[in-house]
Design a protein around this motif. Structure first.
Motif, PDB file in Angstrom:
ATOM      1  N   PRO A 131       0.832  -1.208   0.000  1.00 42.20           N
ATOM      2  CA  PRO A 131       0.000   0.000   0.000  1.00 42.20           C
ATOM      3  C   PRO A 131       0.859   1.247   0.000  1.00 42.20           C
ATOM      4  O   PRO A 131       2.033   1.224   0.364  1.00 42.20           O
ATOM      5  CB  PRO A 131      -0.801  -0.128   1.314  1.00 42.20           C
ATOM      6  N   SER A 132       0.282   2.366  -0.421  1.00 41.76           N
ATOM      7  CA  SER A 132       1.011   3.625  -0.473  1.00 41.76           C
ATOM      8  C   SER A 132       1.531   3.999   0.913  1.00 41.76           C
ATOM      9  O   SER A 132       0.824   3.875   1.918  1.00 41.76           O
ATOM     10  CB  SER A 132       0.099   4.744  -1.000  1.00 41.76           C
ATOM     11  N   SER A 145       0.786   6.433   6.085  1.00 40.34           N
ATOM     12  CA  SER A 145      -0.489   5.738   5.989  1.00 40.34           C
ATOM     13  C   SER A 145      -0.730   4.858   7.205  1.00 40.34           C
ATOM     14  O   SER A 145       0.176   4.209   7.715  1.00 40.34           O
ATOM     15  CB  SER A 145      -0.518   4.876   4.726  1.00 40.34           C
ATOM     16  N   LYS A 146      -1.981   4.840   7.649  1.00 36.70           N
ATOM     17  CA  LYS A 146      -2.361   4.004   8.790  1.00 36.70           C
ATOM     18  C   LYS A 146      -2.264   2.519   8.455  1.00 36.70           C
ATOM     19  O   LYS A 146      -2.246   1.668   9.348  1.00 36.70           O
ATOM     20  CB  LYS A 146      -3.780   4.335   9.235  1.00 36.70           C
ATOM     21  N   GLU A 151       7.054  -2.545  10.857  1.00 35.07           N
ATOM     22  CA  GLU A 151       7.925  -3.370  10.031  1.00 35.07           C
ATOM     23  C   GLU A 151       7.855  -2.960   8.563  1.00 35.07           C
ATOM     24  O   GLU A 151       8.879  -2.872   7.872  1.00 35.07           O
ATOM     25  CB  GLU A 151       7.546  -4.853  10.179  1.00 35.07           C
ATOM     26  N   MET A 152       6.646  -2.681   8.069  1.00 39.91           N
ATOM     27  CA  MET A 152       6.490  -2.284   6.677  1.00 39.91           C
ATOM     28  C   MET A 152       7.159  -0.955   6.398  1.00 39.91           C
ATOM     29  O   MET A 152       7.790  -0.760   5.346  1.00 39.91           O
ATOM     30  CB  MET A 152       5.002  -2.219   6.326  1.00 39.91           C
ATOM     31  N   LEU A 153       7.030  -0.015   7.326  1.00 37.81           N
ATOM     32  CA  LEU A 153       7.662   1.286   7.161  1.00 37.81           C
ATOM     33  C   LEU A 153       9.179   1.153   7.138  1.00 37.81           C
ATOM     34  O   LEU A 153       9.860   1.746   6.299  1.00 37.81           O
ATOM     35  CB  LEU A 153       7.236   2.224   8.288  1.00 37.81           C
ATOM     36  N   ALA A 154       9.719   0.370   8.062  1.00 41.07           N
ATOM     37  CA  ALA A 154      11.170   0.187   8.119  1.00 41.07           C
ATOM     38  C   ALA A 154      11.680  -0.443   6.829  1.00 41.07           C
ATOM     39  O   ALA A 154      12.710  -0.024   6.281  1.00 41.07           O
ATOM     40  CB  ALA A 154      11.537  -0.681   9.324  1.00 41.07           C
ATOM     41  N   GLU A 243       0.987   8.057  -5.807  1.00 39.13           N
ATOM     42  CA  GLU A 243       0.505   8.242  -7.163  1.00 39.13           C
ATOM     43  C   GLU A 243      -0.228   6.980  -7.625  1.00 39.13           C
ATOM     44  O   GLU A 243       0.177   5.873  -7.314  1.00 39.13           O
ATOM     45  CB  GLU A 243       1.674   8.529  -8.112  1.00 39.13           C
ATOM     46  N   ASP A 244      -1.298   7.185  -8.382  1.00 44.73           N
ATOM     47  CA  ASP A 244      -2.032   6.035  -8.893  1.00 44.73           C
ATOM     48  C   ASP A 244      -2.154   6.087 -10.418  1.00 44.73           C
ATOM     49  O   ASP A 244      -3.002   5.445 -11.011  1.00 44.73           O
ATOM     50  CB  ASP A 244      -3.430   5.947  -8.274  1.00 44.73           C
TER      51      ASP A 244
END
Length: 290
Positions: A131-132, A145-146, A151-154, A243-244
């Motif tokens: 996800p964005s 993003s919530k 872990e995903m951010l890192a 961006e999409d």
């Protein structure tokens, strides 16, 4: 492997249906693959065979950005081409995956299988788009993003700065590594100078640490073994997250050294005064594995 002949007739302007197939042929191929749920608008495999024969050679990489039922990938596979398919719809799972499995195990006998003497083989890797990273809040400000957990951010920030994502069990501030002595730490916290000094003491004089955080006290820039970055600004300025419209330029993603120069232009006196350890090289996305 293809039954097509390189006699000049394949490149003619008009392609007759008895040569390159008809929509009804594509429909029949789908019914044979998925009797209970055939894809509604398939292309015949003979049409894709003609296109790929004219536009590519054995071993070439074929890209289909709107894969649909996977006809392009299936034909490319049978013709000895490499391929990448992109699909946002549910049929990526319901149609493309089982179709490619039938191609690989040799149970797909339809389409151009006979013409290409296809017996099965090969394989592929399936990736999901994350996800964005950024989204706008109710005031129009860009925020993390919530949907992203720690872990995903890192992992996203490690990829952005060309670090290998490798969380350590020994130190909370080791989320990734660029070399034997260069590490990265990602946090959504705002770090005070006292916190930064404590981290600096743990890192030690023989190692360097890139810290990506939401905010930090400017005095922390004086700590020799730390380089400090604010997450939203770094990512938003250069990566076009969110961006999409397919405008993300993969070849323009900056490495850590390039971002350093960009921030120096924007930040003025707050720009880091020193160059940290160079980051590790990352293989090209489409390069051959060693």
């Amino acid at each position: 492997m293809s039954a097509l002949k390189n006699d000049g007739t394949n490149a003619q302007t008009v392609w007759l249906w008895n040569e390159v197939g008809h929509t009804q042929d594509g429909r029949k191929e789908q019914i044979a693959l998925f009797p209970s749920s055939p894809f509604s608008t398939p292309k015949p495999e003979k049409l894709l065979e003609r296109i790929l024969y004219l536009a590519s050679e054995d071993g070439d990489l074929v890209l289909d950005s709107f894969a649909g039922s996977g006809t392009t990938g299936a034909v490319a596979h049978k013709m000895g081409r490499r391929w990448i398919m992109v699909e946002l719809g549910d049929h990526a799972q319901t149609h493309i995956v089982p179709r490619m499995q039938k191609v690989i195990d040799g149970t797909d006998k339809g389409g151009v299988s006979e013409a290409t003497n296809w017996k099965g083989g090969g394989g592929y890797r399936f990736f999901r788009l994350a996800p964005s990273l950024l989204q706008k809040d109710v005031w129009g400000n860009w925020v993390i993003s919530k949907d992203y957990n720690a872990e995903m951010l890192a992992e996203a920030m490690c990829k952005h700065f060309n670090y290998v994502y490798a969380p350590s069990d020994e130190a909370y501030w080791m989320h990734g590594q660029a070399s034997e002595n260069a590490f990265i730490y990602v946090t959504t916290a705002s770090l005070t100078f006292d916190q930064l000094r404590a981290i600096s003491d743990e890192v030690g004089a023989d190692r360097s640490l890139l810290i990506c955080c939401m905010a930090y006290e400017a005095q922390g820039e004086a700590l020799d073994n730390l380089t400090l970055k604010k997450i939203p600004r770094v990512v938003l300025d250069r990566c076009e997250w969110g961006e999409d419209d397919y405008s993300l330029r993969i070849d323009a993603l900056p490495m850590a050294e390039e971002v350093e120069e960009i921030l120096a232009d924007d930040a003025g006196t707050h720009a880091p005064k020193k160059t940290k350890a160079r980051t590790a090289a990352t293989p090209d996305l489409f390069g051959e594995e060693e």
